[in-house]
Motif scaffolding. Structure first.
Motif, PDB file in Angstrom:
ATOM      1  N   GLU A 243      -3.586  -5.468  -3.494  1.00 44.15           N
ATOM      2  CA  GLU A 243      -2.735  -4.580  -2.700  1.00 44.15           C
ATOM      3  C   GLU A 243      -2.568  -5.178  -1.317  1.00 44.15           C
TER       4      GLU A 243
ATOM      5  N   HIS B 258      -7.412   4.421   3.502  1.00 39.32           N
ATOM      6  CA  HIS B 258      -7.342   3.466   2.389  1.00 39.32           C
ATOM      7  C   HIS B 258      -8.626   3.449   1.555  1.00 39.32           C
TER       8      HIS B 258
ATOM      9  N   SER C  24       0.818  -1.216   0.000  1.00 43.92           N
ATOM     10  CA  SER C  24       0.000   0.000   0.000  1.00 43.92           C
ATOM     11  C   SER C  24       0.854   1.269   0.000  1.00 43.92           C
ATOM     12  N   ASP C  25       2.036   1.238   0.642  1.00 47.92           N
ATOM     13  CA  ASP C  25       2.878   2.443   0.652  1.00 47.92           C
ATOM     14  C   ASP C  25       3.597   2.651  -0.672  1.00 47.92           C
ATOM     15  N   GLU C  26       3.428   1.695  -1.612  1.00 40.93           N
ATOM     16  CA  GLU C  26       3.990   1.850  -2.942  1.00 40.93           C
ATOM     17  C   GLU C  26       2.934   2.297  -3.966  1.00 40.93           C
ATOM     18  N   VAL C  27       1.677   2.381  -3.543  1.00 38.32           N
ATOM     19  CA  VAL C  27       0.584   2.764  -4.432  1.00 38.32           C
ATOM     20  C   VAL C  27       0.202   4.208  -4.135  1.00 38.32           C
ATOM     21  N   GLU C  28       0.122   5.005  -5.175  1.00 36.00           N
ATOM     22  CA  GLU C  28      -0.231   6.421  -5.011  1.00 36.00           C
ATOM     23  C   GLU C  28      -1.728   6.588  -5.242  1.00 36.00           C
ATOM     24  N   LEU C  29      -2.414   7.143  -4.242  1.00 40.69           N
ATOM     25  CA  LEU C  29      -3.849   7.397  -4.340  1.00 40.69           C
ATOM     26  C   LEU C  29      -4.101   8.850  -4.708  1.00 40.69           C
ATOM     27  N   ASP C  30      -5.186   9.105  -5.413  1.00 44.58           N
ATOM     28  CA  ASP C  30      -5.583  10.457  -5.793  1.00 44.58           C
ATOM     29  C   ASP C  30      -6.523  10.995  -4.713  1.00 44.58           C
ATOM     30  N   TYR C  31      -5.936  11.759  -3.796  1.00 41.98           N
ATOM     31  CA  TYR C  31      -6.725  12.303  -2.695  1.00 41.98           C
ATOM     32  C   TYR C  31      -7.449  13.591  -3.075  1.00 41.98           C
TER      33      TYR C  31
END
Length: 367
Positions: free
Chosen positions: A144, A161, A48-55
């Protein structure tokens, strides 16, 4: 909340009842099943810390009905499942498969607890946390992985998340001073139940190892592990080696017994075959003997026939009697002319005359 079924997953389609909070419109045709991400099938799932989320977009949860109807491709239903996943087995994989197939378009996030939390709340593990992370990463249903997942899910963790639903079996999970750590998730309507796989669990596997401890120690000693690596004392090591040699001798004796039984069985089978063939041949011989020398056998007929031929050769049949004479009318005897007496003659002539006297000359008389 009613658990979803596979038939509902295949038959449910999106209702065209206006736009929803996640960008769906009336004209959106959402198929009942979405194609899985190729990343999850070709490579290990990312952390999960390698996946970039669009906040930048607001986090708005989808409802259960919206999730069942299907969501757009760019807005999958984010399902979270957590666990220890020690000695990763088929029961774990089946639970994650069910979580992945809860909705037509699902993005599965799996949380794995650290060694520290697990040892404090559940007990010692066989695999360390890195090994357990790696095992979950290589499950095909996982998109993930969250390392060092919390033991109890907080609203902040769910929002971070962007989790829509939490998947777990419906059996109350009592831990950390709570009768059910998923109670607040169920009350919030975010719980999606899955089914446990009976007959397989990490505890069952450990129980098998403990029950057959000596067998597995001897197995690993035979494979080259040292007594120190197995935490086995010197005396126990010698004991296990002695047991191994005794078992080998027993195995050899057993093999010899089995081979001898097979040999005896083959001999018996062959002897039975020979006896059966001998009986058949003896019956055939007796039948042929009786057919030749029996009371009504061929030899008796041959002797009778030979006897008859011998008797016929010794005493042939008599010739037939002379043919019968035909009766003829008497005729007057022949007479010499000019004499009433027969002329004198020699004995030969006399006999001829006698025969001439009796000769029938009726035809001359007629002339």
């Amino acid at each position: 909340m009613e658990p979803p079924t596979s038939s509902r997953l295949n038959s449910r389609k999106r209702r065209k009842d206006g736009s929803g909070p996640n960008g769906a419109t009336e004209l959106d045709g959402i198929p009942p099943k979405m194609s899985r991400r190729s990343l999850g099938l070709r490579e290990p799932a990312p952390f999960s810390d390698e996946v970039e989320l669009d906040y930048s977009k607001p986090y708005i949860r989808v409802t259960y009905e919206e999730a069942m109807r299907g969501t757009p491709l760019d807005r999958p239903v984010r399902v979270y499942a957590d666990g220890i996943f020690d000695l990763f087995h088929s029961g774990h994989a089946r639970a994650l498969m069910q979580a992945k197939n809860l909705f037509p378009n699902t993005y599965l996030i799996v949380g794995v607890c650290s060694d520290e939390l697990t040892h404090n709340f559940k007990g010692f593990t066989v695999m360390n946390e890195n090994e357990r992370y790696d095992a979950v990463q290589h499950c095909r249903y996982v998109d993930e992985v969250v390392r060092n997942a919390p033991w109890t899910l907080t609203p902040e963790f769910l929002a971070e998340h962007r989790i829509d639903f939490v998947a777990h079996d419906d059996i109350p999970y009592s831990s950390a001073g709570s009768d059910d750590v998923y109670k607040h998730i169920k009350e919030a309507g975010m719980f999606a139940p899955t089914q446990r796989t009976e007959g397989i669990s990490t505890s069952d596997i450990i129980t098998r190892i403990v029950r057959d401890y000596d067998v597995y120690v001897r197995r690993n000693l035979q494979r080259g592990y040292t007594a120190k690596e197995l935490n086995v004392s010197f005396i126990n090591e010698k004991k296990y080696h002695l047991q191994e040699r005794v078992d080998k001798v027993k195995k050899r004796v057993k093999d010899v017994e089995e081979k001898s039984k097979e040999f005896v069985q083959k001999v018996e089978e062959k002897s039975i075959d020979l006896i059966q063939k001998w009986e058949e041949k003896s019956r055939e011989f007796i039948g042929n003997f009786l057919e030749m020398f029996g009371p009504e056998g061929a030899l008796k007929h041959m002797l009778k026939e030979g006897k008859g031929r011998m008797l016929q050769a010794i005493s042939p049949k008599q010739s037939p009697s002379s043919s019968p004479t035909h009766d003829r009318s008497p005729s007057p005897s022949f007479r010499w002319p000019f004499s009433t007496k027969s002329p004198p003659s020699s004995p030969a002539n006399r006999s001829r005359n006698e025969s001439a006297v009796t000769y029938d000359i009726s035809e001359d008389e007629e002339d």
